[in-house]
Design a protein around this motif. Structure first.
Motif, PDB file in Angstrom:
ATOM      1  N   THR A   1     -15.033   0.827  -2.810  1.00 22.39           N
ATOM      2  CA  THR A   1     -16.060  -0.117  -2.370  1.00 22.39           C
ATOM      3  C   THR A   1     -15.976  -1.443  -3.103  1.00 22.39           C
ATOM      4  OG1 THR A   1     -17.549   0.920  -3.974  1.00 22.39           O
ATOM      5  CG2 THR A   1     -17.640   1.717  -1.687  1.00 22.39           C
ATOM      6  N   ASP A   2     -15.236  -1.442  -4.236  1.00 19.94           N
ATOM      7  CA  ASP A   2     -15.145  -2.660  -5.033  1.00 19.94           C
ATOM      8  C   ASP A   2     -13.804  -3.372  -4.878  1.00 19.94           C
ATOM      9  OD1 ASP A   2     -17.667  -2.043  -6.022  1.00 19.94           O
ATOM     10  OD2 ASP A   2     -16.852  -0.911  -7.738  1.00 19.94           O
ATOM     11  N   ARG A   3     -12.912  -2.850  -4.087  1.00 17.99           N
ATOM     12  CA  ARG A   3     -11.574  -3.435  -3.995  1.00 17.99           C
ATOM     13  C   ARG A   3     -11.562  -4.683  -3.118  1.00 17.99           C
ATOM     14  NH1 ARG A   3      -9.165   2.367  -2.588  1.00 17.99           N
ATOM     15  NH2 ARG A   3      -9.229   3.256  -4.704  1.00 17.99           N
ATOM     16  N   THR A   4     -10.707  -5.609  -3.512  1.00 19.29           N
ATOM     17  CA  THR A   4     -10.448  -6.776  -2.675  1.00 19.29           C
ATOM     18  C   THR A   4      -9.409  -6.411  -1.627  1.00 19.29           C
ATOM     19  OG1 THR A   4      -8.647  -7.554  -4.068  1.00 19.29           O
ATOM     20  CG2 THR A   4     -10.882  -8.258  -4.663  1.00 19.29           C
ATOM     21  N   LYS A   5      -9.136  -7.339  -0.733  1.00 23.11           N
ATOM     22  CA  LYS A   5      -8.107  -7.083   0.284  1.00 23.11           C
ATOM     23  C   LYS A   5      -6.766  -6.806  -0.363  1.00 23.11           C
ATOM     24  CE  LYS A   5      -9.545  -9.473   4.459  1.00 23.11           C
ATOM     25  NZ  LYS A   5      -9.216 -10.571   5.404  1.00 23.11           N
ATOM     26  N   GLN A   6      -6.444  -7.618  -1.380  1.00 19.54           N
ATOM     27  CA  GLN A   6      -5.158  -7.442  -2.041  1.00 19.54           C
ATOM     28  C   GLN A   6      -5.074  -6.078  -2.745  1.00 19.54           C
ATOM     29  OE1 GLN A   6      -7.153  -9.999  -2.272  1.00 19.54           O
ATOM     30  NE2 GLN A   6      -6.020 -11.833  -1.586  1.00 19.54           N
ATOM     31  N   GLN A   7      -6.167  -5.686  -3.371  1.00 19.54           N
ATOM     32  CA  GLN A   7      -6.189  -4.376  -4.036  1.00 19.54           C
ATOM     33  C   GLN A   7      -6.061  -3.244  -3.010  1.00 19.54           C
ATOM     34  OE1 GLN A   7      -9.910  -4.986  -6.038  1.00 19.54           O
ATOM     35  NE2 GLN A   7      -8.915  -5.331  -8.049  1.00 19.54           N
ATOM     36  N   ALA A   8      -6.780  -3.396  -1.929  1.00 19.24           N
ATOM     37  CA  ALA A   8      -6.709  -2.368  -0.879  1.00 19.24           C
ATOM     38  C   ALA A   8      -5.291  -2.264  -0.310  1.00 19.24           C
ATOM     39  CB  ALA A   8      -7.718  -2.670   0.225  1.00 19.24           C
ATOM     40  N   ALA A   9      -4.639  -3.452  -0.146  1.00 24.56           N
ATOM     41  CA  ALA A   9      -3.262  -3.442   0.366  1.00 24.56           C
ATOM     42  C   ALA A   9      -2.332  -2.749  -0.618  1.00 24.56           C
ATOM     43  CB  ALA A   9      -2.796  -4.868   0.631  1.00 24.56           C
ATOM     44  N   CYS A  10      -2.547  -2.971  -1.898  1.00 25.07           N
ATOM     45  CA  CYS A  10      -1.720  -2.313  -2.915  1.00 25.07           C
ATOM     46  C   CYS A  10      -1.921  -0.802  -2.882  1.00 25.07           C
ATOM     47  CB  CYS A  10      -2.078  -2.873  -4.285  1.00 25.07           C
ATOM     48  SG  CYS A  10      -1.122  -2.117  -5.639  1.00 25.07           S
ATOM     49  N   VAL A  11      -3.187  -0.377  -2.766  1.00 26.22           N
ATOM     50  CA  VAL A  11      -3.482   1.065  -2.689  1.00 26.22           C
ATOM     51  C   VAL A  11      -2.850   1.662  -1.441  1.00 26.22           C
ATOM     52  CG1 VAL A  11      -5.322   2.764  -2.409  1.00 26.22           C
ATOM     53  CG2 VAL A  11      -5.594   0.884  -4.046  1.00 26.22           C
ATOM     54  N   GLU A  12      -2.922   0.929  -0.331  1.00 29.68           N
ATOM     55  CA  GLU A  12      -2.314   1.418   0.910  1.00 29.68           C
ATOM     56  C   GLU A  12      -0.807   1.567   0.747  1.00 29.68           C
ATOM     57  OE1 GLU A  12      -1.930   0.189   5.643  1.00 29.68           O
ATOM     58  OE2 GLU A  12      -3.094  -1.039   4.253  1.00 29.68           O
ATOM     59  N   MET A  13      -0.205   0.599   0.057  1.00 25.56           N
ATOM     60  CA  MET A  13       1.238   0.674  -0.170  1.00 25.56           C
ATOM     61  C   MET A  13       1.588   1.899  -1.026  1.00 25.56           C
ATOM     62  SD  MET A  13       3.848  -2.194  -1.700  1.00 25.56           S
ATOM     63  CE  MET A  13       2.996  -2.309  -3.264  1.00 25.56           C
ATOM     64  N   LEU A  14       0.796   2.153  -2.078  1.00 25.27           N
ATOM     65  CA  LEU A  14       1.030   3.340  -2.910  1.00 25.27           C
ATOM     66  C   LEU A  14       0.855   4.619  -2.098  1.00 25.27           C
ATOM     67  CD1 LEU A  14      -0.750   2.314  -6.237  1.00 25.27           C
ATOM     68  CD2 LEU A  14       1.710   2.521  -5.824  1.00 25.27           C
ATOM     69  N   THR A  15      -0.151   4.609  -1.235  1.00 26.32           N
ATOM     70  CA  THR A  15      -0.374   5.780  -0.378  1.00 26.32           C
ATOM     71  C   THR A  15       0.852   6.048   0.490  1.00 26.32           C
ATOM     72  OG1 THR A  15      -2.772   5.374  -0.320  1.00 26.32           O
ATOM     73  CG2 THR A  15      -1.849   6.813   1.391  1.00 26.32           C
ATOM     74  N   ASP A  16       1.390   4.960   1.081  1.00 25.61           N
ATOM     75  CA  ASP A  16       2.586   5.110   1.920  1.00 25.61           C
ATOM     76  C   ASP A  16       3.777   5.580   1.088  1.00 25.61           C
ATOM     77  OD1 ASP A  16       1.115   4.270   4.052  1.00 25.61           O
ATOM     78  OD2 ASP A  16       1.818   2.181   3.961  1.00 25.61           O
ATOM     79  N   ILE A  17       3.901   5.036  -0.122  1.00 25.07           N
ATOM     80  CA  ILE A  17       5.032   5.425  -0.973  1.00 25.07           C
ATOM     81  C   ILE A  17       4.949   6.908  -1.323  1.00 25.07           C
ATOM     82  CG2 ILE A  17       6.016   5.153  -3.283  1.00 25.07           C
ATOM     83  CD1 ILE A  17       5.342   2.165  -3.060  1.00 25.07           C
ATOM     84  N   PHE A  18       3.747   7.338  -1.710  1.00 25.27           N
ATOM     85  CA  PHE A  18       3.589   8.743  -2.101  1.00 25.27           C
ATOM     86  C   PHE A  18       3.781   9.674  -0.910  1.00 25.27           C
ATOM     87  CE2 PHE A  18       0.595   7.398  -5.786  1.00 25.27           C
ATOM     88  CZ  PHE A  18       1.696   6.878  -6.444  1.00 25.27           C
ATOM     89  N   GLN A  19       3.329   9.209   0.263  1.00 23.37           N
ATOM     90  CA  GLN A  19       3.562  10.026   1.462  1.00 23.37           C
ATOM     91  C   GLN A  19       5.059  10.084   1.773  1.00 23.37           C
ATOM     92  OE1 GLN A  19       1.409  11.920   3.075  1.00 23.37           O
ATOM     93  NE2 GLN A  19       3.099  12.655   4.347  1.00 23.37           N
ATOM     94  N   GLY A  20       5.742   8.958   1.511  1.00 22.33           N
ATOM     95  CA  GLY A  20       7.200   8.950   1.692  1.00 22.33           C
ATOM     96  C   GLY A  20       7.889   9.921   0.748  1.00 22.33           C
TER      97      GLY A  20
END
Length: 410
Positions: free
Chosen positions: A92-111
């Motif tokens: 709830t406190d993340r900025t767009k850039q932070q959310a994008a970084c988390v999304e990228m990590l999520t994709d990496i870990f799923q990969g």
């Protein structure tokens, strides 16, 4: 992933994020000392966001995982630097850039998960091939075992057949010996009667006729009579006749009286009657002798047949034994092949299980810690006085993070 990398790159080159290492703000009501104790930025960031070092270490391990898809070493260093300022921040406190970084990590870990699953699939395919080979080898062992059992049963059967044939040979020999004994005993009596008949016939035709007709004189008379006397004693003649025989038979025909003529006639009649009896005995004994000879011949043939059967049984047993040994060799070879292959199968199973365990450990530890940190519920606001400095300084910490990434990637 590429979008996120471009995003991070732009952030790295932005003068807006050219900050330096930061220090903790002073608490309200405390005076700032001239020289503050240096604070570890990562530990302070984790503390501010309520993330343990253990949890974040698992995330660092995941970022550094060799199966992370499409990550260069520079990109990996960047993610390690910005991760605490992104994923540790509550959603709830993340900025767009932070959310994008988390999304990228999520994709990496799923990969990573997908790459691990691909490795599992590869090992499963290898194991399937190994198990198919193992199944063939096991089937070969079963096949050769069945063939060996069958050949062993056949060998035992041939061995028993040979033993029975040997018993038949022994029985046939005993039968032949018995038939030959009967033949010898029966033929001896028959031969004795025949020889006695021939002797009487010869004596009647020669010695008796010569003495009766007076054809011989001197010593020949005595010799001829001695032979007749030995035969006459077996004729069962009366004693008075036996007593009178020497005188009557050794006289010349012209010197014999009526009594002498009677003695000579009775001797002749006794000899002829004995010849006739013996002839009947010999004639009657011919069928029995033939039967005995036939019995012996049959026994000889039976023995020869039994020996032939025995030899055939011995040959069959030898062939069965060789067949059994050949099947035993095949069975041993099949078992050896299977035994040699077992380590390969165990290695394939271990490889598959190792990959499965790796994926499960990654899910249970690295991914679970990441998702726990990523998906934390919003923090309850205790007092505005305590939370306000953190809320204000969090964006500033995120802004200084890319500079740290730039230093790490330099």
């Amino acid at each position: 992933l590429f979008r996120s990398q471009r995003f991070a790159s732009r952030r790295l080159h932005s003068s807006h994020f050219a900050g330096t290492q930061y220090t903790m703000p002073a608490k309200k009501g405390t005076k700032r000392v001239a020289e503050e104790t240096p604070v570890n930025p990562l530990q302070e960031t984790l503390r501010q966001h309520g993330v343990t070092k253990t949890e974040f270490s698992s995330i660092e391990e995941a970022i550094a995982h060799p199966l992370a898809p499409g990550l260069t070493e520079e990109c990996r260093k960047m993610l390690l630097a910005v991760a605490p300022h992104c994923v540790c921040v509550r959603a709830t406190d993340r900025t767009k850039q932070q959310a994008a970084c988390v999304e990228m990590l999520t994709d990496i870990f799923q990969g990573i998960v997908e790459a691990m699953q691909a490795e599992i699939d590869t090992e499963v395919a290898k194991l399937s091939e190994v198990e198919a080979t193992k199944t063939v080898l096991e089937a070969k062992v079963q096949e050769t075992q069945a063939a060996f059992d069958e050949s062993s049963a056949a060998f035992r059967a041939r061995k028993m057949t040979l033993a029975d044939a040997a018993k038949e040979v022994i029985a046939a020999k005993a039968t032949l010996a018995d038939k030959e004994k009967n033949q010898r005993q029966g033929d001896a009596a028959h031969e004795e009667a025949r020889e006695e008949k021939e002797t009487l016939e010869t004596a009647l035709a020669q010695e008796f006729c010569r003495l009766r007709d007076g054809e011989i004189e001197g010593e020949e008379v005595k010799t001829a009579y001695d032979k007749l006397a030995s035969l006459a004693s077996k004729l069962g003649l009366e004693d008075s006749l036996i007593t009178a025989l020497p005188a009557s038979m050794m006289k010349k025909p012209s010197e014999r009286g009526s009594f002498d003529a009677m003695v000579v006639a009775q001797l002749e009649e006794g000899l002829k009657m004995q010849v006739a009896r013996l002839a009947d005995t010999v004639a009657a004994g011919v069928p029995a002798a033939e039967a005995r000879r036939a019995a012996v011949s049959a026994a000889v043939e039976a023995l020869a047949g039994a020996k032939e059967v025995q030899q055939s049984a011995a040959d069959e047993m030898t062939a069965a034994e060789e067949h059994q040994k050949a099947r035993e060799t095949e069975l041993s070879a099949a078992k050896a092949s299977l035994a040699e292959f077992v380590p390969k199968h165990e290695e394939a199973v271990a490889a598959r299980n190792g990959k499965v365990d790796q994926l499960q450990n990654f899910k249970d530890w690295n991914l679970a810690c990441f998702e726990t940190v990523r998906d934390r519920a919003p923090k309850k606001q205790k007092t505005a006085e305590v939370e306000e400095p953190v809320a204000k300084e969090a964006p500033e910490q995120l802004e200084t993070a890319p500079a740290q990434v730039a230093e790490a990637g330099a």
